[in-house]
Design a protein around this motif. Structure first.
Motif, short mmCIF file in Angstrom:
data_model
loop_
_atom_site.label_atom_id
_atom_site.label_comp_id
_atom_site.label_asym_id
_atom_site.label_seq_id
_atom_site.Cartn_x
_atom_site.Cartn_y
_atom_site.Cartn_z
N GLY A 160 4.45 -7.82 3.24
CA GLY A 160 3.83 -6.63 3.81
C GLY A 160 3.32 -5.72 2.72
N SER A 161 2.86 -4.52 3.09
CA SER A 161 2.15 -3.67 2.15
C SER A 161 2.99 -2.56 1.53
CB SER A 161 0.95 -3.03 2.85
OG SER A 161 1.40 -2.17 3.91
N SER A 162 4.18 -2.28 2.05
CA SER A 162 4.90 -1.07 1.65
C SER A 162 5.24 -1.02 0.16
CB SER A 162 6.18 -0.92 2.48
OG SER A 162 7.00 -2.07 2.32
N ASN A 163 5.75 -2.11 -0.40
CA ASN A 163 6.17 -2.11 -1.80
C ASN A 163 5.36 -3.08 -2.66
OD1 ASN A 163 8.36 -0.21 -1.49
ND2 ASN A 163 9.49 -1.83 -0.45
N ILE A 164 4.15 -3.35 -2.22
CA ILE A 164 3.35 -4.36 -2.91
C ILE A 164 2.99 -3.94 -4.34
CG2 ILE A 164 1.13 -3.50 -2.09
CD1 ILE A 164 0.30 -6.42 -1.77
N VAL A 176 -5.24 -0.29 -2.63
CA VAL A 176 -6.54 -0.26 -1.96
C VAL A 176 -6.68 -1.46 -1.02
CG1 VAL A 176 -9.03 -0.45 -2.30
CG2 VAL A 176 -7.69 1.06 -3.76
N ILE A 177 -6.19 -2.62 -1.46
CA ILE A 177 -6.27 -3.82 -0.62
C ILE A 177 -5.22 -3.80 0.49
CG2 ILE A 177 -6.07 -6.34 -0.60
CD1 ILE A 177 -7.06 -6.30 -3.51
N GLY A 178 -3.98 -3.45 0.13
CA GLY A 178 -2.88 -3.49 1.10
C GLY A 178 -2.83 -2.31 2.04
N GLN A 179 -3.37 -1.15 1.62
CA GLN A 179 -3.44 0.05 2.42
C GLN A 179 -2.09 0.58 2.93
OE1 GLN A 179 -6.16 2.25 3.28
NE2 GLN A 179 -6.61 1.18 1.38
N PRO A 180 -1.07 0.71 2.05
CA PRO A 180 0.13 1.44 2.48
C PRO A 180 -0.23 2.92 2.65
CG PRO A 180 0.24 0.93 0.14
CD PRO A 180 -0.97 0.22 0.67
N LEU A 181 0.34 3.56 3.65
CA LEU A 181 0.00 4.94 3.93
C LEU A 181 0.57 5.88 2.88
CD1 LEU A 181 0.63 5.00 7.80
CD2 LEU A 181 -1.56 4.77 6.60
N ASN A 182 -0.07 7.06 2.75
CA ASN A 182 0.38 8.11 1.83
C ASN A 182 0.47 7.61 0.39
OD1 ASN A 182 0.71 9.99 3.99
ND2 ASN A 182 2.68 9.03 4.46
N ASN A 228 -4.70 4.45 -0.75
CA ASN A 228 -5.16 4.80 0.59
C ASN A 228 -6.17 5.95 0.54
OD1 ASN A 228 -4.22 6.66 3.31
ND2 ASN A 228 -4.84 4.54 3.64
N GLY A 229 -5.90 6.93 -0.35
CA GLY A 229 -6.84 8.04 -0.52
C GLY A 229 -8.18 7.58 -1.04
N LEU A 230 -8.17 6.65 -1.99
CA LEU A 230 -9.43 6.10 -2.51
C LEU A 230 -10.20 5.36 -1.42
CD1 LEU A 230 -8.15 4.73 -5.94
CD2 LEU A 230 -9.90 6.50 -5.64
N TYR A 231 -9.47 4.60 -0.61
CA TYR A 231 -10.12 3.84 0.46
C TYR A 231 -10.75 4.77 1.50
CZ TYR A 231 -10.81 0.37 4.13
OH TYR A 231 -11.36 -0.44 5.10
N LEU A 232 -10.04 5.83 1.86
CA LEU A 232 -10.58 6.79 2.83
C LEU A 232 -11.80 7.50 2.27
CD1 LEU A 232 -7.28 8.33 4.27
CD2 LEU A 232 -8.80 6.66 5.35
N SER A 233 -11.80 7.78 0.96
CA SER A 233 -12.97 8.39 0.33
C SER A 233 -14.18 7.49 0.45
CB SER A 233 -12.67 8.68 -1.15
OG SER A 233 -11.58 9.55 -1.29
N PHE A 249 -1.28 0.88 -13.76
CA PHE A 249 -1.98 1.77 -12.83
C PHE A 249 -3.22 1.11 -12.25
CE2 PHE A 249 0.74 4.98 -14.66
CZ PHE A 249 0.95 5.84 -13.60
N LYS A 250 -3.94 0.34 -13.07
CA LYS A 250 -5.12 -0.37 -12.55
C LYS A 250 -4.73 -1.35 -11.45
CE LYS A 250 -8.26 -0.25 -16.53
NZ LYS A 250 -9.00 -1.07 -17.51
N SER A 251 -3.75 -2.19 -11.75
CA SER A 251 -3.36 -3.22 -10.79
C SER A 251 -2.64 -2.62 -9.59
CB SER A 251 -2.47 -4.26 -11.47
OG SER A 251 -1.31 -3.66 -12.01
N GLY A 252 -1.80 -1.62 -9.83
CA GLY A 252 -1.05 -0.99 -8.74
C GLY A 252 -1.97 -0.30 -7.75
#
Length: 241
Positions: free
Chosen positions: A113-117, A192-198, A202-207, A184-187
């Protein structure tokens, strides 16, 4: 002082160029200028979700960085002592160095899942960097010093402090500088790919979704600043050691 002045002038020159290009293009969707970016950053910083995203992303990335560093250093020491371990780990290290982060992200999304990816991805990216640099540093350690330590029965702690650490210090410094930036680059890419909230990802994707280029640049500046501060702190710690 002269170095600081030169760097300040260079940074100011690039900011001016950025603003001039943004004024020439005159389209905030294609390119937001530094003034719009700062305004967006100030606006974002007034929201609780912004700080929550910064803390969550930073904490997860640093945790992955720490795990990857510890595992890489420990396995490098074992590989230095046991050559068969080095041979056994060589294919794994080569794979982690070569396989694109996106491939790992997609696979890990299926498994966990995406939470701790971002934690897992950062650890996977950092591990080969610390492993290879530590192993190279151990191999370059002066054999005569180690023989002297063995003859005089120097305790393991003093051997680590006065023989290994001075030899490993330049390797650690370059490895950690590279690893923290890659973390930081990979994280962020994983978020951005997994889209965990907050999260910052996720902020970059919404932008991107809402075509808020100024917000995109604002989030990017935040990432650069956090990475820069973490790199400086780690470098100071290594210098103290």
């Amino acid at each position: 002082m002269q170095k600081i002045v030169r760097r300040t002038i260079a940074a100011a020159a690039w900011i001016i160029i950025w603003q001039l290009v943004a004024m020439i293009i005159h389209n905030k969707i294609l390119l937001a200028g530094p003034i719009d970016t700062v305004a967006a950053l100030v606006s974002l910083s007034k929201t609780p979700s912004f700080w929550g995203s910064v803390w969550q992303t930073t904490g997860r990335i640093l945790l992955g960085f720490f795990l990857g560093s510890v595992i890489g250093i420990i396995l490098a020491y074992i590989a230095h002592e046991k050559s068969w371990v080095e041979d056994f780990l060589r294919p794994l290290v080569s794979a982690l160095k070569s396989v694109p982060v996106a491939s790992f992200v997609i696979l890990l999304l299926i498994w966990f899942g995406s939470s701790n990816i971002s934690i897992i991805i950062c650890a996977m990216v950092v591990f080969p960097i610390l492993y290879l640099n530590t192993l190279e540093g151990l191999k370059s350690t002066d054999v005569k010093l180690l023989e002297m330590a063995k003859v005089f029965r120097m305790p393991g702690g003093r051997r680590l402090r006065y023989i290994y650490l001075p030899q490993l210090s330049p390797f650690f410094k370059s490895a950690f500088k590279l690893a923290i930036g890659m973390s930081f680059k990979s994280g962020i890419a994983a978020e951005v790919i997994g889209q965990p909230l907050n999260t910052i990802g996720n902020g970059l994707y919404l932008s991107k979704i809402y075509l808020e280029t100024a917000d995109l640049f604002a989030w990017t500046i935040v990432v650069v600043l956090i990475s820069f501060v973490c790199e400086k702190i780690i470098t100071k710690v290594i210098d103290i050691l």
